[in-house]
Scaffold this motif. Structure first.
Motif, PDB file in Angstrom:
ATOM      1  N   CYS A 189       0.859  -1.181   0.000  1.00  9.07           N
ATOM      2  CA  CYS A 189       0.000   0.000   0.000  1.00  9.07           C
ATOM      3  C   CYS A 189       0.892   1.225   0.000  1.00  9.07           C
ATOM      4  CB  CYS A 189      -0.911   0.005   1.223  1.00  9.07           C
ATOM      5  SG  CYS A 189      -1.805   1.554   1.436  1.00  9.07           S
ATOM      6  N   CYS A 236      -0.830   6.661   1.005  1.00  8.18           N
ATOM      7  CA  CYS A 236      -0.892   7.993   0.399  1.00  8.18           C
ATOM      8  C   CYS A 236      -1.094   9.070   1.460  1.00  8.18           C
ATOM      9  CB  CYS A 236      -2.060   8.075  -0.572  1.00  8.18           C
ATOM     10  SG  CYS A 236      -2.107   6.739  -1.760  1.00  8.18           S
ATOM     11  N   CYS A 273      -8.923   6.390  -0.962  1.00  2.00           N
ATOM     12  CA  CYS A 273      -9.690   5.315  -0.334  1.00  2.00           C
ATOM     13  C   CYS A 273     -10.406   5.828   0.912  1.00  2.00           C
ATOM     14  CB  CYS A 273      -8.772   4.158   0.020  1.00  2.00           C
ATOM     15  SG  CYS A 273      -7.407   4.626   1.086  1.00  2.00           S
ATOM     16  N   CYS A 307      -9.129   3.228  -4.873  1.00  2.00           N
ATOM     17  CA  CYS A 307      -7.664   3.162  -4.823  1.00  2.00           C
ATOM     18  C   CYS A 307      -7.111   2.939  -6.231  1.00  2.00           C
ATOM     19  CB  CYS A 307      -7.201   2.035  -3.905  1.00  2.00           C
ATOM     20  SG  CYS A 307      -5.430   1.734  -4.044  1.00  2.00           S
TER      21      CYS A 307
END
Ligand code: SF4
Ligand code: SF4
Lengths: 529, 239
Positions: free
Chosen positions: B71, B74, B79, B113
């Motif tokens: 992941c 961010c 998301c 995402c």
């Protein structure tokens, strides 16, 4: 004691108390389909979402398509009948009830899709308890709820006088519970002046309120897609595009319902060609606007040089989704054609060869032959000498011309059959709009940024739940209209009074005598012709 | 307050998938059958996959480019914005977390995402015999909270958490030892295991940390920068 017109009694009230075999058979079939869907849903609950065709990256599939589709259909009613009420369109009277019922039931079925789609429907309440107002889903929950409450009220308000009418005009053989039902629903309606004023006021307020809510509903649904950065979704046009599409498919559904009702209950005197014609004009407008949006949406992607959006577009134009895309386009174009062209050609068009049945038959045969050559790619006898590039255009061009002629012949046939033309167009648009939702969701889901491109094939579970949803929609419709008249009796009666009043007004004739004098002054004895 | 960040040097990465496996055992990601995997239902918090390249070019170079992808955590995560219930959220140290106890499985975040790092539990997770008795017992749990390696129920979304339980454990250990928590106490499993030492982890706000210095490299880039997500995972170009 309210009195109903004898005609209304026979045509609208009687069928509520006399049920034929077909009705029960239809109900049984619908219940069977719903039962099947329930079983499949139970399986999905216990086994998990793996029984669907969804996967990574296609996280949203048919359920989402159905959601957008049904909520779209729901724009049939309230929005249309509200606009017609606000603008005082008299011809709306016989169709408002059907339209409003479609809204309420399509909303129920549409919202159900979200629950079906959720991985944890048991945590549904969490949306309220832990809701985050920043999420488009919350906007959606709010606006759909508001729309549902509004449209239920809006459906109920005009039912009040009719319920009172039913309470006072029950046939002697009707069961006791129905009297009680109507008495409660009528809320003590006596039809006196104060009550009428209040009712009209309430309906007028609701009609105005419901319009912005309805617009917000489908705008927000489009924002669920447009607030993400997925290729092909991040577009400002989506809001109006979805609203127009929703009204468009809503009118399509309304046409289908109107025709079935009119035909089954023989309501030709109530739902006349006028309704079809006027609603048809709105339909044509929506069709044109929809095509404009669709073109604009795809056109801009073509020119956008966006490396991630382009594959989505090509998958629709000639890739995996070409069939669903071009079938959608064809349905929309053909439905537009059979709504518009018959209105343009004159009644005496038969004089021309192109409108004659034998010509059309010929064109059909030719088109079949040309189509065969095109599909099988076989050589055409006698034309083998022609350069293949010329042939390519020749075959396609002649197919187009032949189809044009077929279209003209068909248009002539529909010229005198307005109801048939409108209903066929309605069916086409309802299917076309379902495909449109599919074409928006699935190609983007299968062509994400980083994850490798995927395919999506709905499973039997998804098919069953879709069938069950449609069946549930029809079922609610049938049950509701077994209890309440399909046409708002009082509104139609009111319309009759207005018509009668209007008939008394005399329009002054143009002064013919003056013309005679003037002619004589010019030395002419008698007007010619 | 640290701002946890990861740097992945693609020049060093040999695409051995050690990170994927380490992540799998550390975080108890369920194993799926080959049939389900073929359907696209496998769960890999850290996936190593060949980058998509267009037909001819791919054949000409005859060399697939691999990417290892946790992941991105961010700074501006799409998301989180779309989640209706706050089941996914950014904590004080910038880690994007996922609460299985609250997720309603709407899959909006998986759609939002751009990196495809979120996975949905299409069915009840299961392990082969023998494996099921050797699961990682660590959990991040509390009232209405279930995170980290905790076993996920079916119908919820899960994703890489930068091994959030390791962070909690590191703090607890430092406390027990009666000393200050040091940033080097906390390392995700993939970084620890990486065969080629291609992964680095640390505090992005500390100008002297390895990740800060590497992020200044001319080879540094962020994945799908144009999506405007400001990832905290920074890659170093090959070659
Ligand atoms: S990479 Fe995806 S899941 Fe991770 S923070 Fe960014 S948007 Fe969220
Ligand atoms: S799937 Fe779960 S985490 Fe994702 S948006 Fe829905 S509720 Fe939030």
């Amino acid at each position: 004691m309210l009195k109903a017109d004898q005609k209304d009694k026979d045509k609208l009230i009687k069928p509520l108390f006399e049920t034929g075999r077909t009705y029960w058979v239809t109900i049984a079939i619908l219940l069977a389909i719903i039962g099947w869907a329930l079983y499949m849903y139970y399986r999905q609950l216990t086994l998990g979402m793996k029984v669907t065709g969804m996967q990574r990256p296609v996280y949203w599939g048919v359920y989402m398509v159905n959601f957008i589709f049904f909520i779209g259909i729901s724009h049939a009613g309230t929005l249309i009948s509200a606009i017609l009420r606000v603008t005082g369109a008299e011809w709306r009277r016989p169709i408002t009830r059907v339209a409003e019922a479609i809204t309420a039931f399509a909303l129920i079925v549409g919202s159900l899709q979200i629950i079906i789609d959720m991985g944890r429907p048991d945590r549904l309440l969490s949306v309220i308890l832990n809701g985050r107002l920043q999420s488009p889903i919350l906007w959606d929950v709010l606006s759909v709820t508001a729309y549902f409450l509004g449209s239920i009220t809006y459906l109920y308000l005009p039912v009040i006088p009719d319920a009172a009418l039913l309470r006072d005009n029950l046939p002697p053989y009707s069961p006791a519970w129905r009297k009680r039902l109507y008495s409660i629903m009528a809320l003590g309606w006596r039809g006196n002046r104060t009550q009428w004023i209040r009712l009209e006021k309430a309906i007028a307020v609701m009609a105005v309120l419901i319009i912005p809510i309805a617009v917000s509903v489908h705008t927000i649904i489009s924002w669920i897609l447009a607030t993400t950065v997925q290729p092909g979704w991040h577009s400002t046009i989506f809001g109006p595009y979805f609203v127009v599409g929703a009204i468009f498919s809503g009118i399509g559904a309304l046409f289908i319902a109107m025709t079935i009702v009119r035909w089954k209950l023989k309501l030709e005197e109530y739902i006349t060609e006028k309704q079809y014609n006027n609603l048809g004009l709105i339909f044509i407008t929506m069709s044109a606007v929809w095509m404009y949006f669709t073109y604009a949406e795809h056109m801009i992607i073509t020119a956008g040089q966006e490396v991630y959006e382009f594959p989505v577009l090509t998958s629709k134009l000639w890739g995996d989704y070409a069939v669903s895309f071009w079938v959608m386009v064809a349905l929309m174009v053909v439905s537009f054609w059979i709504m518009v062209i018959p209105r343009l050609i004159s009644k005496t068009a038969k004089r021309f060869l192109v409108f004659q049945p034998r010509f059309t038959t010929g064109a059909v045969l030719l088109a079949v032959v040309t189509g065969y050559y095109l599909v099988t790619d076989s050589t055409i006898p006698g034309l083998s000498g022609i350069n293949p590039e010329t042939l390519f255009f020749l075959v396609r061009g002649s197919l187009l011309v032949e189809l044009l002629f077929v279209g003209l012949g068909v248009a002539k046939w529909f010229k005198t059959r307005l109801v048939a033309a409108t209903t066929v167009a309605g069916v086409m648009v309802v299917i076309g709009m379902w495909l449109e939702r599919w074409n928006i969701i699935i190609p983007t889901m299968t062509h994400p940024y980083l994850v490798s491109w995927a395919e999506y094939h709905p499973t039997i579970t998804e098919v069953a739940l879709t069938a069950g949803s449609v069946a549930l929609f029809i079922f609610m419709f049938l049950v509701f209209f077994k209890l309440f008249p399909i046409i708002s009796i009082w509104e139609v009666a009111e319309g009759r009074v207005i018509d009668a009043e209007r008939a008394k007004v005399t329009i002054p004739m143009p002064e013919a005598s003056g013309i005679k004098e003037r002619l004589r002054g010019k030395g002419i004895r008698k007007a010619r012709g | 307050m640290a701002k946890w960040s990861m740097v992945i040097d693609l020049d060093k990465c040999v695409a051995c998938q050690g990170c994927s496996i380490a992540c799998r055992f550390e975080n108890n990601t369920p194993v799926v059958s080959p049939e389900e995997a073929a359907l696209g239902r496998s769960i890999l918090w850290n996936e190593v996959f060949p980058l998509r390249s267009e037909g001819e070019a791919a054949i000409a170079s005859a060399q697939a480019k691999f990417l290892t992808r946790p992941c991105m955590h961010c700074e501006d995560p799409p998301c989180i914005k779309v989640c209706p219930v706050g089941a996914t959220y950014k904590d004080d140290e910038g880690i994007v977390r996922q609460n299985y106890a609250r997720c309603i499985g709407c899959r909006f975040c998986t759609v939002a995402c751009p990196y495809g790092v979120r996975y949905f539990n299409w069915y009840e997770p299961s392990w082969e015999e023998g494996m099921d008795t050797h699961l990682n017992p660590d959990r991040v749990a509390g009232r209405g909270d279930l995170e980290g390696p905790a076993i996920r129920p079916k119908g919820v979304v899960e994703k890489c958490t930068f091994c959030i339980h390791r962070h909690h454990k590191a703090i607890a250990r430092a406390e027990a030892e009666g000393r200050e928590f040091r940033n080097s106490d906390y390392t995700p499993a993939c970084v620890q295991t990486c065969t080629a030492k291609a992964r680095f982890f640390g505090d992005f706000d500390d100008p002297n940390s390895t990740v800060s210095r590497l992020s200044q490299s001319r080879r540094a880039f962020r994945l799908l920068d144009e999506a405007g997500t400001s990832p905290k995972v920074i890659y170093l170009h090959e070659g």
